[in-house]
Structure formats: structure tokens, C-alpha cells
Scaffold this active site. Structure first.
Site, PDB file in Angstrom:
ATOM      1  N   ASP A  29      44.176  41.476  33.464  1.00  0.00           N
ATOM      2  CA  ASP A  29      43.757  40.700  34.628  1.00  0.00           C
ATOM      3  C   ASP A  29      43.698  41.628  35.844  1.00  0.00           C
ATOM      4  OD1 ASP A  29      43.844  37.393  35.391  1.00  0.00           O
ATOM      5  OD2 ASP A  29      43.972  38.829  37.047  1.00  0.00           O
ATOM      6  N   ILE A  30      42.666  41.470  36.642  1.00  0.00           N
ATOM      7  CA  ILE A  30      42.445  42.355  37.796  1.00  0.00           C
ATOM      8  C   ILE A  30      43.472  42.104  38.910  1.00  0.00           C
ATOM      9  CG2 ILE A  30      40.859  40.916  39.167  1.00  0.00           C
ATOM     10  CD1 ILE A  30      39.037  43.431  39.346  1.00  0.00           C
ATOM     11  N   ASN A  85      43.826  27.419  32.257  1.00  0.00           N
ATOM     12  CA  ASN A  85      43.470  26.446  33.277  1.00  0.00           C
ATOM     13  C   ASN A  85      42.172  25.777  32.838  1.00  0.00           C
ATOM     14  OD1 ASN A  85      45.640  27.206  34.974  1.00  0.00           O
ATOM     15  ND2 ASN A  85      44.463  28.945  35.733  1.00  0.00           N
ATOM     16  N   GLY A  91      42.663  24.287  38.222  1.00  0.00           N
ATOM     17  CA  GLY A  91      42.847  25.631  38.764  1.00  0.00           C
ATOM     18  C   GLY A  91      41.974  26.690  38.117  1.00  0.00           C
ATOM     19  N   GLN A  92      40.991  26.249  37.297  1.00  0.00           N
ATOM     20  CA  GLN A  92      40.115  27.232  36.654  1.00  0.00           C
ATOM     21  C   GLN A  92      39.069  27.734  37.650  1.00  0.00           C
ATOM     22  OE1 GLN A  92      38.006  25.800  33.180  1.00  0.00           O
ATOM     23  NE2 GLN A  92      37.396  27.870  32.560  1.00  0.00           N
ATOM     24  N   HIS A  98      39.441  31.159  28.684  1.00  0.00           N
ATOM     25  CA  HIS A  98      40.328  32.323  28.611  1.00  0.00           C
ATOM     26  C   HIS A  98      41.774  31.865  28.550  1.00  0.00           C
ATOM     27  CE1 HIS A  98      39.502  31.470  32.879  1.00  0.00           C
ATOM     28  NE2 HIS A  98      40.728  31.894  33.150  1.00  0.00           N
ATOM     29  N   HIS A 100      45.544  33.142  29.490  1.00  0.00           N
ATOM     30  CA  HIS A 100      46.366  34.101  30.227  1.00  0.00           C
ATOM     31  C   HIS A 100      47.612  34.375  29.395  1.00  0.00           C
ATOM     32  CE1 HIS A 100      44.480  33.526  34.357  1.00  0.00           C
ATOM     33  NE2 HIS A 100      44.115  32.383  33.784  1.00  0.00           N
TER      34      HIS A 100
END
Ligand code: AMP
Length: 114
Positions: A29-30, A85, A91-92, A98, A100
Site C-alpha cells: 500500500d502506498i 472496504n 470507506g472504499q 482488494h 488489505h
């Protein structure tokens, strides 16, 4: 594919790849929320978990095996959190399915839903 993850799958923008096969990609994750924060995505464009069909279930199962493998590789098999999410109200932000995978520091036992 119109999302940022579609661009990553097509190689149009870079990622820190940690796993790839013909069906699944995983990368860091960035903006990590934990020392280990990986994203596991299908290459097939599926908007979210709610959109997963019966025919996609083998793919989702394979994603979970990738989670297990990455947890082992990143040394967090004994303690991690897996979350997705679903939809803007959930909260997506990136509307491509994906998971997390979070770990590497003690996680609270309760969920912070804020
Ligand atoms: P979500 O809120 O579940 O849609 O999460 C989207 C996640 O994608 C966030 O944790 C972002 O930090 C992450 N993200 C967005 N763009 C990138 C990118 N180019 N490379 C890696 N992670 C990204």
C-alpha cells in the site's frame, strides 16, 4: 479498467509488487497504516466483495491462499488483520476489489470504525 488498480495491473503506473500470477496481484500500500500493509487484488475487474459471483469464488479462495503465503513471507502469520472496504459507504476509495493485509505491530482487538 478505469481505476488506479487497473492501471497498476496494466503496468501503466508502478507498484511495489510482492506477488503475481495470471489471476492475482499483490503489492505494498502506498500509504501504509501498519509496518506491513499489503493489497491483494484480482486481475479481473470486480468492483467489490458484494459484486463477487459464484463463478468468482475459486478466485477469492485463491486470494485467501495468497494472503496466507504473504503473511508467512512477511513474518506476520501469528498476528494480522485482513479487511475489505465495500462501497463508498464502507470507506472504499478504489472501486476494484482488494484485501488489505495489515500487521507487524500489535493491533487493537476492537475495530476503529471512525
Ligand atoms: P480503500 O479505501 O479500501 O479503497 O483503499 C484503497 C487503498 O489503496 C488505500 O489504502 C490507498 O493507500 C491505496 N492506494 C491508492 N493508490 C495506490 C497506489 N498507486 N499504489 C499502492 N496503493 C495505493
Amino acid at each position: 479498467m478505469s481505476t488506479v488498480f487497473g492501471k497498476i495491473i496494466r503496468g501503466e503506473i508502478p507498484c511495489e509488487k510482492v506477488f503475481e500470477n495470471e489471476r492475482i496481484l499483490a503489492f505494498k500500500d502506498i500509504a501504509p497504516k501498519a509496518p506491513v500493509h499489503l493489497l491483494i487484488i484480482p486481475k479481473k475487474e470486480i468492483p467489490n466483495l458484494q459484486s463477487v459471483s459464484t463463478e468468482d469464488m475459486p478466485l477469492v479462495t485463491e486470494m485467501l491462499f495468497v494472503v496466507q503465503q504473504l503473511a508467512q513471507e512477511f513474518g506476520i502469520a501469528g498476528g494480522y488483520r485482513l479487511l475489505t472496504n465495500n462501497g463508498a459507504g464502507g470507506g472504499q476509495v478504489v472501486h476494484h476489489l482488494h484485501f488489505h493485509l495489515l500487521g507487524g505491530s500489535p493491533l487493537k482487538s476492537h475495530l476503529d470504525l471512525g
